[in-house]
Design a protein around this motif. Sequence first.
Motif, PDB file in Angstrom:
ATOM      1  N   ASP A  30     -11.301  15.051  16.111  1.00  0.00           N
ATOM      2  CA  ASP A  30     -11.420  15.192  14.660  1.00  0.00           C
ATOM      3  C   ASP A  30     -12.770  14.732  14.123  1.00  0.00           C
ATOM      4  O   ASP A  30     -13.016  14.792  12.908  1.00  0.00           O
ATOM      5  N   LEU A  31     -13.642  14.275  15.019  1.00  0.00           N
ATOM      6  CA  LEU A  31     -14.965  13.835  14.573  1.00  0.00           C
ATOM      7  C   LEU A  31     -15.886  15.039  14.402  1.00  0.00           C
ATOM      8  O   LEU A  31     -15.778  16.028  15.144  1.00  0.00           O
ATOM      9  N   PRO A  32     -16.807  14.968  13.441  1.00  0.00           N
ATOM     10  CA  PRO A  32     -17.800  16.041  13.309  1.00  0.00           C
ATOM     11  C   PRO A  32     -18.600  16.189  14.595  1.00  0.00           C
ATOM     12  O   PRO A  32     -18.844  15.217  15.303  1.00  0.00           O
ATOM     13  N   VAL A  33     -18.998  17.415  14.886  1.00  0.00           N
ATOM     14  CA  VAL A  33     -19.796  17.699  16.086  1.00  0.00           C
ATOM     15  C   VAL A  33     -21.203  18.061  15.650  1.00  0.00           C
ATOM     16  O   VAL A  33     -21.392  18.925  14.788  1.00  0.00           O
ATOM     17  N   ALA A  34     -22.181  17.382  16.220  1.00  0.00           N
ATOM     18  CA  ALA A  34     -23.574  17.696  15.900  1.00  0.00           C
ATOM     19  C   ALA A  34     -23.855  19.147  16.257  1.00  0.00           C
ATOM     20  O   ALA A  34     -23.361  19.673  17.259  1.00  0.00           O
ATOM     21  N   ASN A  60     -33.136  13.383  14.865  1.00  0.00           N
ATOM     22  CA  ASN A  60     -33.104  12.770  13.546  1.00  0.00           C
ATOM     23  C   ASN A  60     -32.489  13.676  12.492  1.00  0.00           C
ATOM     24  O   ASN A  60     -31.862  13.189  11.547  1.00  0.00           O
ATOM     25  N   LYS A  61     -32.607  14.998  12.660  1.00  0.00           N
ATOM     26  CA  LYS A  61     -31.900  15.913  11.759  1.00  0.00           C
ATOM     27  C   LYS A  61     -30.391  15.746  11.921  1.00  0.00           C
ATOM     28  O   LYS A  61     -29.634  15.723  10.939  1.00  0.00           O
ATOM     29  N   VAL A  62     -29.943  15.604  13.178  1.00  0.00           N
ATOM     30  CA  VAL A  62     -28.520  15.415  13.453  1.00  0.00           C
ATOM     31  C   VAL A  62     -28.000  14.154  12.758  1.00  0.00           C
ATOM     32  O   VAL A  62     -26.934  14.152  12.148  1.00  0.00           O
ATOM     33  N   PHE A  63     -28.781  13.071  12.821  1.00  0.00           N
ATOM     34  CA  PHE A  63     -28.349  11.821  12.191  1.00  0.00           C
ATOM     35  C   PHE A  63     -28.424  11.907  10.666  1.00  0.00           C
ATOM     36  O   PHE A  63     -27.621  11.281   9.977  1.00  0.00           O
ATOM     37  N   ARG A  64     -29.364  12.666  10.140  1.00  0.00           N
ATOM     38  CA  ARG A  64     -29.411  12.858   8.689  1.00  0.00           C
ATOM     39  C   ARG A  64     -28.220  13.664   8.192  1.00  0.00           C
ATOM     40  O   ARG A  64     -27.696  13.424   7.107  1.00  0.00           O
ATOM     41  N   ASP A  65     -27.797  14.621   9.005  1.00  0.00           N
ATOM     42  CA  ASP A  65     -26.726  15.532   8.590  1.00  0.00           C
ATOM     43  C   ASP A  65     -25.332  14.927   8.749  1.00  0.00           C
ATOM     44  O   ASP A  65     -24.351  15.501   8.265  1.00  0.00           O
ATOM     45  N   ASN A  66     -25.209  13.823   9.455  1.00  0.00           N
ATOM     46  CA  ASN A  66     -23.900  13.194   9.708  1.00  0.00           C
ATOM     47  C   ASN A  66     -23.944  11.759   9.217  1.00  0.00           C
ATOM     48  O   ASN A  66     -24.736  10.954   9.710  1.00  0.00           O
TER      49      ASN A  66
END
Length: 504
Positions: A30-34, A60-66
């Motif tokens: 159920d966790l978001p997937v990068a 860093n885009k992945v961490f910004r988006d989540n």
Amino acid sequence: MFFLLLLLSLFLGALLIREYLRRKYAFAKDLPVAERTKEIFGIEYGLVGMTDEQRFDIVNKVFRDNDRLFQIWVGPVVLLGVSHPDLIQKVLAHTDCLQKPFFYDFVGFEHGIFSAKYDLWKGQRKALNPTFNLRILNSFVPIFVTCCRKLVDEMHQVKEGETIDMFKYTSKCALEMICGTTLGSDALNRDGKDAFLSHLEEIFGYISRRMLGMHLHLDVIYKLTPSYRKEMHARKESVIFASKIVQEKKEAFRLAQQTKTTPVSNDSDPEAEDYKKPQIFIDQLLSMSDNSRAFTDEEILHNVFVMLVAGNDTSGLAVAHASLFLAMYQNIQEKVYTEIIEHFPTEDVPVTAESLKLLVYTEMFIKEVLRHCPVAPNIARQNMKPIELDGINIPAGNVFIFTFWTLHRRKDIWGPNAYEFDPDNFLPERCRDRNPNAYMPFSTGARNCLGARYAMISVKVMLIYILRNFRLHTEIRHEDIKYKFGMTLKMNIHHSIQLEKRKS
């Protein structure tokens, strides 16, 4: 027919692997997937073949988006990305999350505090914590000053207006500082010292590149590469140099014990002669081996290497980054210079760990440098027991990834100008209402950076000497800077600076 059977076997094998992975990571369903860049049979392989700059931007885009907890597929493995400062603090401070994942093994020196497994690390950290107390750090300042004098002497050899790569100068100075405080000042004058320092940088470069290349994670593959042979040669040569000093120190300590001339540490009397002497790290390790926790020869050697490698990329990089920001922002450089001249106008004014506290704006500036450029922007931990995070029960053995570079730029915490450089971010009134977990330049929790205070003191001393002697200029703009993904934060460009000698 054989070819078709082979293809079918490979296809079925891939399906079985995919099903195994689905079950293993069912807790994270159920966790978001990068966002995945490239995949085959559900296995992400997009980071393979990318440049370090591309990897940095994607991560860093992945961490910004989540915003909180999410999945990152790297090959067939799921890593758990942790973005929110409160969750980062919870994991890093958790007593069951003090293990480091397998890729820290590439550092080697597994008997040293940096990459040691939890059971060994726990005893070492407890024993080593006192070796970086304020009294001992203050005893290092004369060594810092000696190295900084040499630094500015070398910088004075540069022609007026000539462009230099500042990191080449600050890195050498930082290595000499850490060499002097770890092995003793005599190590700075030995034949082979320059080659030793060069080998240390070479080893660290190979380690970083291996961590980023999944195809190099398996020893059987890495050992076939030219990088492995070069790394082993550099390790061998550097170990020979350091081991000789370690053995000499051990012999001197043994003889002193026999003749009863070993100085007794005096932690309470500031007038005692031993109190004022530099408390060299290797001497402290030898003393511990005799009086408290028994450090083996291998542990002593590995911890010496940990200090040498970590010290260079902490202080050396931080001062190079700081010099570039000073050169880009002349108004800030003038404020830092004015404060330095107010409190340390000449060499006649002694520099101590205590007197450095007078540099209030300079410290705000350094903190802002470390906000923009945390020396270790990405770290990882592995949970040794099941833990609960954000309502998810996470089995033991999972890997958590943290990116401080992105954490330090969250607009919901640092405001709409989070990407701008502003030392006033660290004014008391701004810090008062900010999430206390929003700033982690040296990580946090029990396994944070042991040398954080060492780094801050050495950085301040270097800046005092640099700015008392030179005004810094650069043609680089802040927006020109891009970064590379790695263990430490390296820029994609040189720290290109022009020196203008200040009139005395």
